[in-house]
Write a protein that holds these residues in place. Structure first.
Motif, PDB file in Angstrom:
ATOM      1  N   ASP A  65       0.840  -1.193   0.000  1.00 34.31           N
ATOM      2  CA  ASP A  65       0.000   0.000   0.000  1.00 34.31           C
ATOM      3  C   ASP A  65       0.878   1.247   0.000  1.00 34.31           C
ATOM      4  O   ASP A  65       1.886   1.317   0.724  1.00 34.31           O
ATOM      5  CB  ASP A  65      -0.899   0.022   1.237  1.00 34.31           C
ATOM      6  CG  ASP A  65      -1.913  -1.104   1.242  1.00 34.31           C
ATOM      7  OD1 ASP A  65      -1.986  -1.847   0.240  1.00 34.31           O
ATOM      8  OD2 ASP A  65      -2.634  -1.237   2.258  1.00 34.31           O
ATOM      9  N   ILE A  66       0.505   2.228  -0.825  1.00 36.79           N
ATOM     10  CA  ILE A  66       1.252   3.482  -0.869  1.00 36.79           C
ATOM     11  C   ILE A  66       0.286   4.647  -1.015  1.00 36.79           C
ATOM     12  O   ILE A  66      -0.894   4.470  -1.347  1.00 36.79           O
ATOM     13  CB  ILE A  66       2.275   3.522  -2.033  1.00 36.79           C
ATOM     14  CG1 ILE A  66       1.564   3.329  -3.381  1.00 36.79           C
ATOM     15  CG2 ILE A  66       3.366   2.503  -1.839  1.00 36.79           C
ATOM     16  CD1 ILE A  66       2.481   3.531  -4.566  1.00 36.79           C
ATOM     17  N   SER A  67       0.792   5.836  -0.780  1.00 37.33           N
ATOM     18  CA  SER A  67       0.048   7.071  -0.998  1.00 37.33           C
ATOM     19  C   SER A  67       0.833   7.957  -1.946  1.00 37.33           C
ATOM     20  O   SER A  67       2.073   7.914  -1.980  1.00 37.33           O
ATOM     21  CB  SER A  67      -0.182   7.810   0.331  1.00 37.33           C
ATOM     22  OG  SER A  67      -0.959   7.028   1.216  1.00 37.33           O
ATOM     23  N   CYS A  68       0.115   8.756  -2.725  1.00 35.67           N
ATOM     24  CA  CYS A  68       0.774   9.645  -3.678  1.00 35.67           C
ATOM     25  C   CYS A  68      -0.138  10.818  -3.992  1.00 35.67           C
ATOM     26  O   CYS A  68      -1.307  10.839  -3.590  1.00 35.67           O
ATOM     27  CB  CYS A  68       1.143   8.902  -4.961  1.00 35.67           C
ATOM     28  SG  CYS A  68      -0.272   8.241  -5.858  1.00 35.67           S
ATOM     29  N   ASP A  69       0.391  11.760  -4.718  1.00 31.81           N
ATOM     30  CA  ASP A  69      -0.428  12.895  -5.147  1.00 31.81           C
ATOM     31  C   ASP A  69      -1.401  12.473  -6.237  1.00 31.81           C
ATOM     32  O   ASP A  69      -2.591  12.807  -6.188  1.00 31.81           O
ATOM     33  CB  ASP A  69       0.472  14.024  -5.664  1.00 31.81           C
ATOM     34  CG  ASP A  69      -0.321  15.161  -6.269  1.00 31.81           C
ATOM     35  OD1 ASP A  69      -0.851  15.977  -5.500  1.00 31.81           O
ATOM     36  OD2 ASP A  69      -0.429  15.241  -7.512  1.00 31.81           O
ATOM     37  N   THR A  70      -0.899  11.744  -7.265  1.00 37.02           N
ATOM     38  CA  THR A  70      -1.720  11.373  -8.416  1.00 37.02           C
ATOM     39  C   THR A  70      -1.435   9.939  -8.818  1.00 37.02           C
ATOM     40  O   THR A  70      -0.276   9.540  -8.928  1.00 37.02           O
ATOM     41  CB  THR A  70      -1.431  12.301  -9.616  1.00 37.02           C
ATOM     42  OG1 THR A  70      -1.662  13.658  -9.243  1.00 37.02           O
ATOM     43  CG2 THR A  70      -2.301  11.941 -10.811  1.00 37.02           C
ATOM     44  N   VAL A  71      -2.493   9.174  -9.047  1.00 36.19           N
ATOM     45  CA  VAL A  71      -2.342   7.844  -9.625  1.00 36.19           C
ATOM     46  C   VAL A  71      -2.918   7.891 -11.037  1.00 36.19           C
ATOM     47  O   VAL A  71      -4.015   8.405 -11.266  1.00 36.19           O
ATOM     48  CB  VAL A  71      -3.015   6.750  -8.776  1.00 36.19           C
ATOM     49  CG1 VAL A  71      -4.505   6.978  -8.613  1.00 36.19           C
ATOM     50  CG2 VAL A  71      -2.761   5.373  -9.379  1.00 36.19           C
ATOM     51  N   GLY A 106      -1.457  13.630 -22.836  1.00 32.52           N
ATOM     52  CA  GLY A 106      -0.854  13.382 -21.530  1.00 32.52           C
ATOM     53  C   GLY A 106      -0.340  14.655 -20.901  1.00 32.52           C
ATOM     54  O   GLY A 106      -0.502  14.881 -19.693  1.00 32.52           O
ATOM     55  N   LYS A 107       0.266  15.510 -21.703  1.00 31.31           N
ATOM     56  CA  LYS A 107       0.740  16.811 -21.200  1.00 31.31           C
ATOM     57  C   LYS A 107      -0.446  17.665 -20.757  1.00 31.31           C
ATOM     58  O   LYS A 107      -0.407  18.296 -19.683  1.00 31.31           O
ATOM     59  CB  LYS A 107       1.520  17.522 -22.299  1.00 31.31           C
ATOM     60  CG  LYS A 107       1.963  18.936 -21.936  1.00 31.31           C
ATOM     61  CD  LYS A 107       2.702  19.587 -23.093  1.00 31.31           C
ATOM     62  CE  LYS A 107       3.058  21.039 -22.770  1.00 31.31           C
ATOM     63  NZ  LYS A 107       3.795  21.683 -23.888  1.00 31.31           N
ATOM     64  N   ARG A 108      -1.505  17.698 -21.558  1.00 30.19           N
ATOM     65  CA  ARG A 108      -2.679  18.493 -21.197  1.00 30.19           C
ATOM     66  C   ARG A 108      -3.352  17.950 -19.929  1.00 30.19           C
ATOM     67  O   ARG A 108      -3.844  18.725 -19.095  1.00 30.19           O
ATOM     68  CB  ARG A 108      -3.672  18.514 -22.353  1.00 30.19           C
ATOM     69  CG  ARG A 108      -3.193  19.241 -23.616  1.00 30.19           C
ATOM     70  CD  ARG A 108      -2.828  20.672 -23.329  1.00 30.19           C
ATOM     71  NE  ARG A 108      -2.593  21.461 -24.538  1.00 30.19           N
ATOM     72  CZ  ARG A 108      -1.879  22.559 -24.586  1.00 30.19           C
ATOM     73  NH1 ARG A 108      -1.300  23.018 -23.474  1.00 30.19           N
ATOM     74  NH2 ARG A 108      -1.727  23.233 -25.698  1.00 30.19           N
ATOM     75  N   LEU A 109      -3.386  16.637 -19.776  1.00 26.70           N
ATOM     76  CA  LEU A 109      -3.931  16.056 -18.549  1.00 26.70           C
ATOM     77  C   LEU A 109      -3.144  16.525 -17.324  1.00 26.70           C
ATOM     78  O   LEU A 109      -3.729  16.888 -16.295  1.00 26.70           O
ATOM     79  CB  LEU A 109      -3.895  14.530 -18.624  1.00 26.70           C
ATOM     80  CG  LEU A 109      -5.057  13.806 -19.290  1.00 26.70           C
ATOM     81  CD1 LEU A 109      -4.752  12.322 -19.391  1.00 26.70           C
ATOM     82  CD2 LEU A 109      -6.362  14.032 -18.535  1.00 26.70           C
ATOM     83  N   LEU A 116     -10.845  14.039 -10.652  1.00 22.21           N
ATOM     84  CA  LEU A 116     -10.830  12.871 -11.528  1.00 22.21           C
ATOM     85  C   LEU A 116     -10.733  13.373 -12.969  1.00 22.21           C
ATOM     86  O   LEU A 116     -11.456  14.294 -13.358  1.00 22.21           O
ATOM     87  CB  LEU A 116     -12.079  12.023 -11.338  1.00 22.21           C
ATOM     88  CG  LEU A 116     -12.082  10.656 -12.044  1.00 22.21           C
ATOM     89  CD1 LEU A 116     -12.876   9.640 -11.226  1.00 22.21           C
ATOM     90  CD2 LEU A 116     -12.671  10.728 -13.452  1.00 22.21           C
ATOM     91  N   PHE A 117      -9.854  12.754 -13.755  1.00 19.30           N
ATOM     92  CA  PHE A 117      -9.541  13.252 -15.092  1.00 19.30           C
ATOM     93  C   PHE A 117      -9.452  12.085 -16.068  1.00 19.30           C
ATOM     94  O   PHE A 117      -9.121  10.972 -15.683  1.00 19.30           O
ATOM     95  CB  PHE A 117      -8.193  14.002 -15.083  1.00 19.30           C
ATOM     96  CG  PHE A 117      -8.071  15.019 -13.977  1.00 19.30           C
ATOM     97  CD1 PHE A 117      -8.381  16.349 -14.192  1.00 19.30           C
ATOM     98  CD2 PHE A 117      -7.640  14.623 -12.704  1.00 19.30           C
ATOM     99  CE1 PHE A 117      -8.269  17.281 -13.167  1.00 19.30           C
ATOM    100  CE2 PHE A 117      -7.530  15.543 -11.674  1.00 19.30           C
ATOM    101  CZ  PHE A 117      -7.840  16.883 -11.909  1.00 19.30           C
ATOM    102  N   VAL A 124      -6.279   9.799 -12.524  1.00 17.43           N
ATOM    103  CA  VAL A 124      -6.306   9.996 -13.972  1.00 17.43           C
ATOM    104  C   VAL A 124      -6.603   8.656 -14.637  1.00 17.43           C
ATOM    105  O   VAL A 124      -5.902   7.666 -14.398  1.00 17.43           O
ATOM    106  CB  VAL A 124      -4.961  10.546 -14.497  1.00 17.43           C
ATOM    107  CG1 VAL A 124      -4.970  10.599 -16.024  1.00 17.43           C
ATOM    108  CG2 VAL A 124      -4.679  11.921 -13.917  1.00 17.43           C
ATOM    109  N   LEU A 125      -7.628   8.615 -15.466  1.00 18.04           N
ATOM    110  CA  LEU A 125      -7.971   7.417 -16.225  1.00 18.04           C
ATOM    111  C   LEU A 125      -7.453   7.588 -17.648  1.00 18.04           C
ATOM    112  O   LEU A 125      -8.004   8.362 -18.445  1.00 18.04           O
ATOM    113  CB  LEU A 125      -9.483   7.195 -16.231  1.00 18.04           C
ATOM    114  CG  LEU A 125     -10.134   7.003 -14.859  1.00 18.04           C
ATOM    115  CD1 LEU A 125     -11.646   6.836 -14.994  1.00 18.04           C
ATOM    116  CD2 LEU A 125      -9.527   5.806 -14.135  1.00 18.04           C
TER     117      LEU A 125
END
Length: 444
Positions: free
Chosen positions: A37-43, A395-398, A377-378, A248-249
């Protein structure tokens, strides 16, 4: 074969693609599964071009703690099995159609954005020293009937006049003498900044760049579910839970039915099939007069696309089966081979050595979207089979969306994908469209 239209999850027990790209791409890296298990800013879910570029951009230029997870291995989906066409555009609407729909000024913004997408791919290949075998520039849009030749001439004039885009019109004689001896091409438009490359090697290069920039990349880590929690999201994989502030999906056509239904219902998964032949001998090469190893696509409703590869094989692609269950049926490879032989005389004895298929994400209005449908959510999806260059830019725009930046005033950044009407019957609609397309391409 995994089918996102019917399967509720994409698990890691999928058959090998067995593509030409796999056979020709050395030093493929297998990324381990996440087991703690980990935590992060963005997955970021999905390690294709979009997800890898989003992860790279967040880590390299925004100093974010980002985790990218993939159900199989980076590039396993469409990013590693497409035809390798670097095109100036995305979706299925040309600049004239965009001008009719949104006005000429907006169409020019699209043209600029598409140019930035190609420039990004070129820059990443250079900066990352990615060995993806880019071939000399040259993309030809081929009129498959005599009557369409005039349409291409008008397109050339429109693009030159309103976009200062140096496309060039070639009549049948010039095409056959200077480009290729094609039996079913009656004129062509030549696009100066498009080219072919090895798409799997490009995905491998993006993977390495993302990791070197500081992103954490995990393979064999399919998402079983995700939910909102007090701090953002909990993303559940077979062996670990990832907690993140943003989600991000980047799954496009490979979005499982049970992952995020709103996205699955708005992006029709369509199979595109490819064959790669045995190498052409010197006599066959002389017969087809295929010069510069250029990439090509015709003007059919159900398009064929093809290129001469560095080792003088022909890659030939087009629409395949409707369902994942039927994807491996040799019927579709035989159809592609028959279409290839009708296009190029002197190849009657040629056979194919590789055959595979992949899912293309088709949107209802023929345009992709890069969007945030709900807080934190993106997603980016709906490239309609024309996403190699634009998905890197997406990907850059996301990443910019995640970090609160304002995107350019283009429709694809201002609204989400539209859900297909009667979404449960999308496949039936697809079958009817294919029947109409075959009739139109043959008789009209």
């Amino acid at each position: 074969m995994y089918d996102p239209y019917v399967d509720s999850q994409l698990n890691s027990n999928q058959a090998d693609v067995a593509s030409y790209w796999q056979a020709e791409t050395p030093e493929q890296v297998n990324y381990p599964a996440i087991v703690q298990d980990i935590s992060c800013d963005t997955v970021v879910v999905g390690a294709g071009y979009t997800g890898l570029n989003c992860g790279y951009e967040l880590a390299a230029n925004h100093q974010r703690d980002v985790v990218v997870i993939e159900a199989l291995q980076p590039g396993w989906g469409c990013s590693g099995r497409n035809g390798g066409f670097v095109l100036r555009g995305t979706g299925r609407l040309g600049l004239a159609q965009l001008a009719d729909k949104f006005g000429l000024d907006t169409a020019r913004l699209f043209h600029q954005e598409y140019g930035e997408a190609i420039a990004r791919v070129n820059q990443l290949i250079e900066v990352g020293n990615i060995n993806c075998q880019p071939q000399p520039v040259g993309y030809y849009k081929l009129a498959h009937k005599p009557g369409i030749a005039k349409d291409l001439a008008r397109q050339a004039e429109f693009l030159q006049q309103h976009f200062a885009y140096p496309v060039r019109y070639l009549d049948k004689s010039e095409l056959q003498q200077t480009v290729v001896n094609h039996q079913q091409a009656y004129a062509a438009l030549s696009f100066p900044d498009c080219y072919g490359l090895n798409p799997l090697a490009l995905a491998q290069g993006y993977s390495r760049m993302a990791v070197e920039a500081g992103a954490k990349l995990y393979g064999r880590s399919p998402v079983l579910s995700f939910k909102r929690c007090q701090t953002g999201f909990e993303v559940v994989t077979p062996q670990a839970v990832i907690r993140s502030s943003n989600l991000v999906l980047a799954t496009n056509a490979y979005t499982a039915r049970g992952l995020y239904p709103a996205l699955n219902n708005s992006c029709l998964p369509v199979l595109s099939s490819i064959i790669v032949t045995e190498p052409l001998n010197s006599q066959q090469l002389q017969q087809v007069n295929w010069q510069q190893h250029s990439i090509m696509m015709d003007t059919r409703t159900l398009k064929y696309y093809y290129r001469l590869l560095p080792d003088n094989r022909i890659l030939f692609g087009g629409r395949g089966a409707i369902t994942g269950k039927a994807a491996a049926d040799p019927l579709y490879a035989r159809r592609l081979l028959a279409a290839l032989k009708l296009s190029f005389a002197g190849l009657e004895q040629l056979n194919y050595q590789y055959q595979w298929s992949g899912w293309v994400g088709v949107s209802f209005d023929d345009l992709p979207r890069i969007y945030s449908p709900e807080p934190n959510l993106f997603y980016a999806a709906g490239y309609c089979g024309s996403g190699l260059s634009f998905s890197a830019h997406a990907g850059k725009r996301l990443a910019q969306l995640v970090t609160g930046k304002v995107l350019p005033a283009l429709p694809i950044y201002q609204s989400g994908l539209k859900e297909f009407p009667m979404t449960a019957f999308r496949r039936q609609g697809q079958q009817l469209y294919y029947q109409w397309g075959r009739f139109k391409d043959h008789f009209l």
